[in-house]
Design a protein around this motif. Structure first.
Motif, mmCIF file in Angstrom:
data_model
loop_
_atom_site.group_PDB
_atom_site.id
_atom_site.type_symbol
_atom_site.label_atom_id
_atom_site.label_comp_id
_atom_site.label_asym_id
_atom_site.label_seq_id
_atom_site.Cartn_x
_atom_site.Cartn_y
_atom_site.Cartn_z
ATOM 1 N N PHE A 98 2.659 20.973 -88.730
ATOM 2 C CA PHE A 98 2.129 21.727 -89.884
ATOM 3 C C PHE A 98 2.661 20.954 -90.971
ATOM 4 N N PRO A 99 2.410 19.559 -91.633
ATOM 5 C CA PRO A 99 3.396 19.180 -92.093
ATOM 6 C C PRO A 99 3.400 19.411 -93.507
ATOM 7 N N GLY A 100 2.336 20.166 -94.004
ATOM 8 C CA GLY A 100 2.759 21.493 -95.115
ATOM 9 C C GLY A 100 2.742 20.163 -96.551
ATOM 10 N N ASP A 101 2.190 20.096 -97.671
ATOM 11 C CA ASP A 101 2.313 18.988 -98.531
ATOM 12 C C ASP A 101 3.203 17.862 -98.489
ATOM 13 N N THR A 102 2.261 17.045 -97.673
ATOM 14 C CA THR A 102 3.472 16.324 -97.384
ATOM 15 C C THR A 102 2.133 15.006 -97.719
ATOM 16 N N ILE A 103 2.102 15.041 -96.569
ATOM 17 C CA ILE A 103 0.819 14.058 -96.614
ATOM 18 C C ILE A 103 -0.422 14.244 -96.506
ATOM 19 N N PHE A 104 -1.742 13.821 -97.148
ATOM 20 C CA PHE A 104 -2.683 14.544 -96.596
ATOM 21 C C PHE A 104 -4.362 14.366 -95.682
ATOM 22 N N MET A 105 -5.114 14.224 -95.274
ATOM 23 C CA MET A 105 -6.320 13.152 -94.831
ATOM 24 C C MET A 105 -5.657 12.137 -94.971
ATOM 25 N N PRO A 106 -5.951 10.774 -94.243
ATOM 26 C CA PRO A 106 -5.622 9.648 -94.212
ATOM 27 C C PRO A 106 -6.587 8.758 -95.886
ATOM 28 N N ASP A 107 -7.707 9.675 -96.010
ATOM 29 C CA ASP A 107 -8.521 8.830 -96.895
ATOM 30 C C ASP A 107 -8.310 9.849 -98.619
ATOM 31 N N PHE A 108 -7.231 10.560 -97.835
ATOM 32 C CA PHE A 108 -6.829 11.429 -99.164
ATOM 33 C C PHE A 108 -5.522 10.971 -100.203
ATOM 34 N N GLY A 109 -4.723 10.733 -98.861
ATOM 35 C CA GLY A 109 -3.469 10.399 -99.322
ATOM 36 C C GLY A 109 -2.092 11.140 -98.837
ATOM 37 N N THR A 110 -1.937 11.601 -100.359
ATOM 38 C CA THR A 110 0.176 12.237 -100.236
ATOM 39 C C THR A 110 -0.346 13.294 -101.410
ATOM 40 N N ALA A 111 1.109 13.850 -101.053
ATOM 41 C CA ALA A 111 1.129 15.017 -102.198
ATOM 42 C C ALA A 111 1.415 14.361 -103.299
ATOM 43 N N ARG A 112 1.630 15.178 -104.357
ATOM 44 C CA ARG A 112 1.925 14.926 -105.633
ATOM 45 C C ARG A 112 3.950 15.073 -105.285
ATOM 46 N N ALA A 113 3.653 14.412 -106.322
ATOM 47 C CA ALA A 113 5.931 14.986 -105.857
ATOM 48 C C ALA A 113 6.731 14.381 -107.543
ATOM 49 N N ASP A 114 5.811 15.702 -108.924
ATOM 50 C CA ASP A 114 5.957 15.851 -109.771
ATOM 51 C C ASP A 114 6.726 17.334 -110.205
ATOM 52 N N PHE A 115 7.228 17.918 -108.998
ATOM 53 C CA PHE A 115 7.227 20.067 -109.719
ATOM 54 C C PHE A 115 8.679 19.628 -109.617
ATOM 55 N N PRO A 116 9.170 19.980 -110.653
ATOM 56 C CA PRO A 116 10.588 20.257 -110.475
ATOM 57 C C PRO A 116 10.911 19.990 -109.543
ATOM 58 N N GLY A 117 12.400 19.719 -108.912
ATOM 59 C CA GLY A 117 12.882 19.183 -107.839
ATOM 60 C C GLY A 117 12.172 18.083 -107.298
ATOM 61 N N GLY A 118 11.021 18.107 -107.400
ATOM 62 C CA GLY A 118 10.046 16.792 -106.782
ATOM 63 C C GLY A 118 10.955 15.819 -106.712
ATOM 64 N N ASP A 119 10.391 14.584 -105.517
ATOM 65 C CA ASP A 119 10.971 13.422 -106.034
ATOM 66 C C ASP A 119 9.953 11.967 -104.736
#
Ligand SMILES: [Fe+2]
Length: 312
Positions: free
Chosen positions: A184-205
């Motif tokens: 259960f990877p949380g918000d890291t990757i999504f389905m292969p055809d959608f990609g990945t999670a955003r990284a622009d929240f405070p503390g995100g990178d």
């Protein structure tokens, strides 16, 4: 980069997945509820022999226009748990979500279990405690949760071993839970055809997110991967939330094997500036940093959520 030779947490998680894949240990049963209002998957994972269960990322229904909470989604989870005769040991949050409110306290009241999140929630509490000017009564030590997990922790759901991997980048506190052969990877990757999670929240990178994703994709290829969200990729009509590590390695449109860190960071940062704020970010953060509890009632008995106004 993390030295894989020394990555004991990843080695332990890999061993847990391999034992389940080889049939040396039981594989868990996973049942998913998908909330189309917030595009969130709530997973119930259980040991089929002794019925011990964990509920991952449960959704509380919330109407921001009226401030009204309701429990249709959570009640469906409760009905399933009762019908299957499960004993809930854990209510696991992968991170402090910005797109939905957590139903963990409501489920704990109905079913029991301990509410857990990553130990770096204290960083999130520092950041958003300041944003919402929460005052001295709000503790920044994670004590609103029953348990804080760190990278490399091992726990059990019934007799099924589970491992914790800290996978920051989307937020500083994100965890992946590895339960037998289910990840259960949380918000890291999504389905292969959608990609990945955003990284622009405070503390995100974005760079940190790339490294977390690379680490996750070193788990065995046959591991089942149960995602936190789905948004239907262009050309796909159905919501989907289950894939495998191998499918992500081979085909993730943002992070498949061969995509360099610099290319990922450029793509992610360019995309993130185009994304609007999630519809429920302001209520979600205030509630989820309190382990799913609303702020205490004021002297008239009503609970309030704040809106920090900008640009006045
Ligand atoms: Fe998130």
């Amino acid at each position: 980069m993390v030295d894989r030779e020394q990555d004991t947490a990843l080695s332990q998680a890999t061993g847990i997945v391999e034992n389940a894949l080889l049939g040396k240990t039981r594989a868990p049963v996973v049942h998913t509820f998908f909330d189309e209002a917030t595009f969130t998957a709530t997973h119930v994972v259980h040991d089929p022999e002794n019925r011990a269960a964990a509920i991952i990322d449960p959704v509380l229904d919330y109407d921001p226009a009226s401030g009204r909470v309701s429990h249709e989604s959570a009640d469906q989870v409760i009905a399933y748990v009762k019908e299957q005769g499960l004993e809930v040991a854990w209510l696991l949050e992968t991170h402090a979500h910005a797109d939905h409110l957590s139903a963990a306290p409501y489920l704990k009241g109905a079913l029991g279990g301990r509410i857990a999140i990553g130990a770096h929630i204290v960083d999130v509490q520092d950041t958003f405690g300041a944003t919402f000017n929460v005052g001295a009564d709000f503790r920044h030590d994670g004590s609103q949760f029953d348990h804080l997990f760190a990278d490399g922790d091992i726990f059990t759901i019934g007799e099924i071993e589970a491992a914790v991997l800290h996978v920051p980048g989307h937020t500083p506190a994100d965890l992946a839970y590895v339960v037998g052969d289910a990840v259960f990877p949380g918000d890291t990757i999504f389905m292969p055809d959608f990609g990945t999670a955003r990284a622009d929240f405070p503390g995100g990178d974005a760079r940190t997110l790339y490294r977390s994703i690379r680490r996750l994709l070193e788990l065995p290829g046959k591991a089942r991967l149960f995602l936190c969200h789905d948004y239907k990729a262009p050309g796909r009509d159905e919501f989907a939330w289950e894939t495998t590590i191998a499918e992500e390695r081979d085909g993730n449109i943002h992070a498949a094997t061969g995509v360099s860190e610099d290319d990922f960071v450029s793509m992610r940062e360019a995309r993130d500036v185009t994304l609007g704020m999630p519809r429920l970010i302001l209520p979600s953060i205030q509630v989820n940093m309190r382990a799913g509890h609303f702020p205490p009632p004021e002297d008239n008995g009503t609970r309030y959520l704040k809106i920090p106004v900008q640009g006045v």
